[in-house]
Design a protein around this motif. Structure first.
Motif, PDB file in Angstrom:
ATOM      1  N   GLY A  45       2.761  -0.889  14.000  1.00 47.04           N
ATOM      2  CA  GLY A  45       3.076  -2.307  14.150  1.00 47.04           C
ATOM      3  C   GLY A  45       2.125  -3.033  15.086  1.00 47.04           C
ATOM      4  O   GLY A  45       1.717  -4.165  14.811  1.00 47.04           O
ATOM      5  N   ILE A  46       1.745  -2.365  16.188  1.00 43.78           N
ATOM      6  CA  ILE A  46       0.801  -2.974  17.139  1.00 43.78           C
ATOM      7  C   ILE A  46      -0.560  -3.182  16.466  1.00 43.78           C
ATOM      8  O   ILE A  46      -1.183  -4.245  16.598  1.00 43.78           O
ATOM      9  N   ALA A  47      -1.014  -2.171  15.730  1.00 42.27           N
ATOM     10  CA  ALA A  47      -2.285  -2.305  15.001  1.00 42.27           C
ATOM     11  C   ALA A  47      -2.201  -3.433  13.971  1.00 42.27           C
ATOM     12  O   ALA A  47      -3.146  -4.207  13.792  1.00 42.27           O
ATOM     13  N   ALA A  48      -1.052  -3.532  13.314  1.00 45.46           N
ATOM     14  CA  ALA A  48      -0.860  -4.584  12.295  1.00 45.46           C
ATOM     15  C   ALA A  48      -0.864  -5.976  12.909  1.00 45.46           C
ATOM     16  O   ALA A  48      -1.322  -6.937  12.280  1.00 45.46           O
ATOM     17  N   CYS A  49      -0.373  -6.105  14.148  1.00 48.32           N
ATOM     18  CA  CYS A  49      -0.434  -7.408  14.826  1.00 48.32           C
ATOM     19  C   CYS A  49      -1.883  -7.860  14.985  1.00 48.32           C
ATOM     20  O   CYS A  49      -2.196  -9.043  14.825  1.00 48.32           O
ATOM     21  N   TYR A  50      -2.759  -6.910  15.289  1.00 47.20           N
ATOM     22  CA  TYR A  50      -4.181  -7.245  15.425  1.00 47.20           C
ATOM     23  C   TYR A  50      -4.794  -7.607  14.073  1.00 47.20           C
ATOM     24  O   TYR A  50      -5.612  -8.518  13.967  1.00 47.20           O
ATOM     25  N   TYR A  51      -4.373  -6.885  13.026  1.00 39.63           N
ATOM     26  CA  TYR A  51      -4.938  -7.099  11.691  1.00 39.63           C
ATOM     27  C   TYR A  51      -4.046  -7.980  10.812  1.00 39.63           C
ATOM     28  O   TYR A  51      -4.072  -7.863   9.586  1.00 39.63           O
ATOM     29  N   GLN A  52      -3.273  -8.875  11.418  1.00 34.98           N
ATOM     30  CA  GLN A  52      -2.278  -9.639  10.665  1.00 34.98           C
ATOM     31  C   GLN A  52      -2.861 -10.518   9.559  1.00 34.98           C
ATOM     32  O   GLN A  52      -2.157 -10.895   8.629  1.00 34.98           O
ATOM     33  N   LYS A  53      -4.145 -10.817   9.643  1.00 28.87           N
ATOM     34  CA  LYS A  53      -4.771 -11.628   8.590  1.00 28.87           C
ATOM     35  C   LYS A  53      -5.289 -10.776   7.435  1.00 28.87           C
ATOM     36  O   LYS A  53      -5.766 -11.313   6.429  1.00 28.87           O
ATOM     37  N   LYS A  54      -5.204  -9.452   7.572  1.00 27.85           N
ATOM     38  CA  LYS A  54      -5.740  -8.562   6.535  1.00 27.85           C
ATOM     39  C   LYS A  54      -4.622  -7.999   5.654  1.00 27.85           C
ATOM     40  O   LYS A  54      -4.511  -6.795   5.431  1.00 27.85           O
ATOM     41  N   THR A  55      -3.791  -8.903   5.147  1.00 29.77           N
ATOM     42  CA  THR A  55      -2.695  -8.483   4.273  1.00 29.77           C
ATOM     43  C   THR A  55      -3.188  -8.257   2.844  1.00 29.77           C
ATOM     44  O   THR A  55      -4.201  -8.816   2.428  1.00 29.77           O
ATOM     45  N   LYS A  56      -2.448  -7.421   2.122  1.00 35.00           N
ATOM     46  CA  LYS A  56      -2.768  -7.132   0.727  1.00 35.00           C
ATOM     47  C   LYS A  56      -1.500  -7.162  -0.120  1.00 35.00           C
ATOM     48  O   LYS A  56      -0.393  -7.003   0.392  1.00 35.00           O
ATOM     49  N   SER A  57      -1.669  -7.343  -1.414  1.00 38.62           N
ATOM     50  CA  SER A  57      -0.563  -7.215  -2.352  1.00 38.62           C
ATOM     51  C   SER A  57      -0.166  -5.744  -2.432  1.00 38.62           C
ATOM     52  O   SER A  57      -1.025  -4.850  -2.320  1.00 38.62           O
ATOM     53  N   TRP A  58       1.113  -5.465  -2.661  1.00 36.99           N
ATOM     54  CA  TRP A  58       1.563  -4.084  -2.767  1.00 36.99           C
ATOM     55  C   TRP A  58       0.851  -3.339  -3.886  1.00 36.99           C
ATOM     56  O   TRP A  58       0.685  -2.112  -3.827  1.00 36.99           O
ATOM     57  N   ARG A  59       0.379  -4.064  -4.873  1.00 35.20           N
ATOM     58  CA  ARG A  59      -0.313  -3.427  -6.001  1.00 35.20           C
ATOM     59  C   ARG A  59      -1.652  -2.813  -5.596  1.00 35.20           C
ATOM     60  O   ARG A  59      -2.194  -1.960  -6.310  1.00 35.20           O
ATOM     61  N   ASN A  60      -2.189  -3.258  -4.465  1.00 39.70           N
ATOM     62  CA  ASN A  60      -3.514  -2.786  -4.032  1.00 39.70           C
ATOM     63  C   ASN A  60      -3.454  -1.785  -2.877  1.00 39.70           C
ATOM     64  O   ASN A  60      -4.473  -1.512  -2.240  1.00 39.70           O
ATOM     65  N   ILE A  61      -2.275  -1.236  -2.605  1.00 39.07           N
ATOM     66  CA  ILE A  61      -2.122  -0.290  -1.502  1.00 39.07           C
ATOM     67  C   ILE A  61      -2.104   1.139  -2.033  1.00 39.07           C
ATOM     68  O   ILE A  61      -1.338   1.464  -2.947  1.00 39.07           O
ATOM     69  N   LYS A  62      -2.943   1.981  -1.466  1.00 40.92           N
ATOM     70  CA  LYS A  62      -3.001   3.397  -1.878  1.00 40.92           C
ATOM     71  C   LYS A  62      -3.092   4.289  -0.626  1.00 40.92           C
ATOM     72  O   LYS A  62      -3.656   3.891   0.381  1.00 40.92           O
ATOM     73  N   ALA A  63      -2.564   5.498  -0.737  1.00 43.05           N
ATOM     74  CA  ALA A  63      -2.685   6.489   0.336  1.00 43.05           C
ATOM     75  C   ALA A  63      -3.985   7.257   0.175  1.00 43.05           C
ATOM     76  O   ALA A  63      -4.465   7.482  -0.940  1.00 43.05           O
ATOM     77  N   ASN A  64      -4.563   7.659   1.301  1.00 42.77           N
ATOM     78  CA  ASN A  64      -5.795   8.459   1.299  1.00 42.77           C
ATOM     79  C   ASN A  64      -5.726   9.467   2.444  1.00 42.77           C
ATOM     80  O   ASN A  64      -5.923   9.113   3.602  1.00 42.77           O
ATOM     81  N   GLY A  65      -5.417  10.713   2.110  1.00 40.64           N
ATOM     82  CA  GLY A  65      -5.255  11.733   3.130  1.00 40.64           C
ATOM     83  C   GLY A  65      -6.498  11.990   3.952  1.00 40.64           C
ATOM     84  O   GLY A  65      -6.418  12.497   5.074  1.00 40.64           O
ATOM     85  N   ASN A  66      -7.681  11.654   3.409  1.00 36.81           N
ATOM     86  CA  ASN A  66      -8.950  11.884   4.114  1.00 36.81           C
ATOM     87  C   ASN A  66      -9.593  10.596   4.620  1.00 36.81           C
ATOM     88  O   ASN A  66     -10.811  10.563   4.855  1.00 36.81           O
ATOM     89  N   LEU A  67      -8.800   9.566   4.785  1.00 38.78           N
ATOM     90  CA  LEU A  67      -9.330   8.278   5.233  1.00 38.78           C
ATOM     91  C   LEU A  67     -10.096   8.407   6.553  1.00 38.78           C
ATOM     92  O   LEU A  67      -9.636   9.066   7.489  1.00 38.78           O
ATOM     93  N   ARG A  68     -11.257   7.796   6.619  1.00 43.84           N
ATOM     94  CA  ARG A  68     -12.093   7.830   7.824  1.00 43.84           C
ATOM     95  C   ARG A  68     -11.902   6.553   8.622  1.00 43.84           C
ATOM     96  O   ARG A  68     -11.500   5.522   8.093  1.00 43.84           O
ATOM     97  N   ILE A  69     -12.232   6.620   9.890  1.00 45.24           N
ATOM     98  CA  ILE A  69     -12.202   5.418  10.730  1.00 45.24           C
ATOM     99  C   ILE A  69     -13.598   4.835  10.741  1.00 45.24           C
ATOM    100  O   ILE A  69     -14.592   5.555  10.854  1.00 45.24           O
TER     101      ILE A  69
END
Length: 366
Positions: free
Chosen positions: A341-365
């Motif tokens: 939630g804290i991270a999302a407060c910082y990125y609050q303008k970077k919202t997406k539609s639920w249709r474009n959300i995917k999990a990635n077990g190997n996601l990099r920073i």
């Protein structure tokens, strides 16, 4: 902006309500007792428990934030939700009951961990967030799990000066990063094999201690060890880590013992903990000096270790480093929804539609 944040990257089912960086609720359902017999997290079991726990944790989190309001039962369009949760039939049934009984809460959006982590667990949380997003007509903010562990440091409301060095240490990750600003990272080094937390778990198992290994080793560790274990890669020219050799050294030493006494276990726990601490501190402080860091940030489950924090502070003071050390309190070191939630407060303008959300077990920073 009020955000409902979901975290299911491993074995903790977490949901938090965060408003403008203030935590209104933070509920965690732990699976430690379920995974103890396995000596570690068993992904299929973890996924099943997430499916069972998500709706109760959601309800409790909304209650604590005073956002849970009953409504008159009414028919809802179930087909699209059923399609989203097609692989989570039990979760779907419980969610439908919940949605029929309670009003849409007064939140602006959802946030969910999309990776890295155990993919079966990540997908359960992601699909749950997508179903809520679809039904409540709310956008989603996808969050990187590693980055969330760093962002939780913002709850202390201290000014964090850059450049900063961030060390994230957990059961699945050991990464050292240079931060030029929030959201701007350069990975300096990471583990080449076992993560530090994984090393704690595996060496604890060798000694006959239960899961999770880190807290149990920390409880037993005391005094001087009298045993000498290697500090793998401590003086390597890079900032990478390796802990599999330490695990092997513990195994060989243990096999030489004719009797596994309490005294031996205590000495070995002390040495295991110190070996890991020595490597983490040495590499982090070397990076802080090289990059002239003004802040050192810690995050991840292993950083709940009191001795690690104590020695970090002492070494920074002894070496007279001109930087501020900051680490979360123990309950925010392990996985939790508040960090999402804290991270999302910082990125609050970077919202997406639920249709474009995917999990990635190997996601990099990035």
């Amino acid at each position: 902006m009020t955000i409902l944040a979901i975290e299911t990257s491993c074995d903790d089912t977490c949901i938090s309500i965060v408003k403008n960086f203030k935590i209104l609720s933070n509920v965690v359902s732990s699976q430690i007792e379920i995974h103890k017999p396995w000596g570690g997290v068993f992904p299929a079991l973890a996924k099943r428990e997430h499916q069972k726990n998500l709706v109760p944790v959601l309800k409790k989190s909304l209650q604590k934030a005073k956002l849970l309001k009953p409504k008159k039962q009414q028919q809802i369009k179930e087909k699209e939700l059923e399609e989203i949760l097609i692989r989570e039939p039990d979760l779907y049934k419980e969610l439908i009951k919940f949605l029929k009984k309670y009003q849409k809460p007064r939140i602006a959006c959802l946030a969910v961990t999309v990776g890295p982590g155990l993919e079966p667990c990540l997908w359960t949380g992601v699909n749950f967030a997508k179903a809520l997003s679809c039904y409540w007509n709310l956008p989603i903010i996808p969050i990187n799990h590693i980055e969330a562990h760093i962002f939780i440091n913002l709850i202390k409301k201290n000014e964090i000066k850059f450049p900063a060095i961030a060390l994230v240490v957990s059961g699945g990750h050991t990464q050292l990063m240079l931060m030029k600003a929030w959201g701007k990272y350069k990975v300096l080094g990471e583990t080449r094999d076992d993560a530090a937390g994984e090393c704690f778990d595996k060496t604890a198992r060798i000694l006959g201690l239960s899961y999770p290994g880190g807290p149990n080793i920390a409880k037993i560790a005391a005094g001087t060890s009298g045993i000498k274990l290697p500090r793998p890669m401590i003086y390597s020219k890079d900032y990478d880590f390796s802990f599999s050799g330490l695990k092997t050294a513990v195994l060989y030493n243990f096999k030489k013992q004719t009797k596994n006494s309490k005294k031996y276990t205590q000495k070995m726990c002390t040495e295991i903990q110190q070996a890991i601490i020595d490597v983490l501190i040495y590499k982090t402080l070397r990076a802080a000096e090289e990059y002239k860091a003004k802040t050192i940030l810690l995050g991840g489950g292993v950083t709940a270790n009191k001795e690690l924090k104590k020695q970090f502070k002492a070494k920074i003071k002894k070496d007279k480093l001109n930087c501020v050390f900051q680490a979360p309190t123990a309950k925010f070191c392990t996985d939790n929804g508040a960090m999402v939630g804290i991270a999302a407060c910082y990125y609050q303008k970077k919202t997406k539609s639920w249709r474009n959300i995917k999990a990635n077990g190997n996601l990099r920073i990035n």
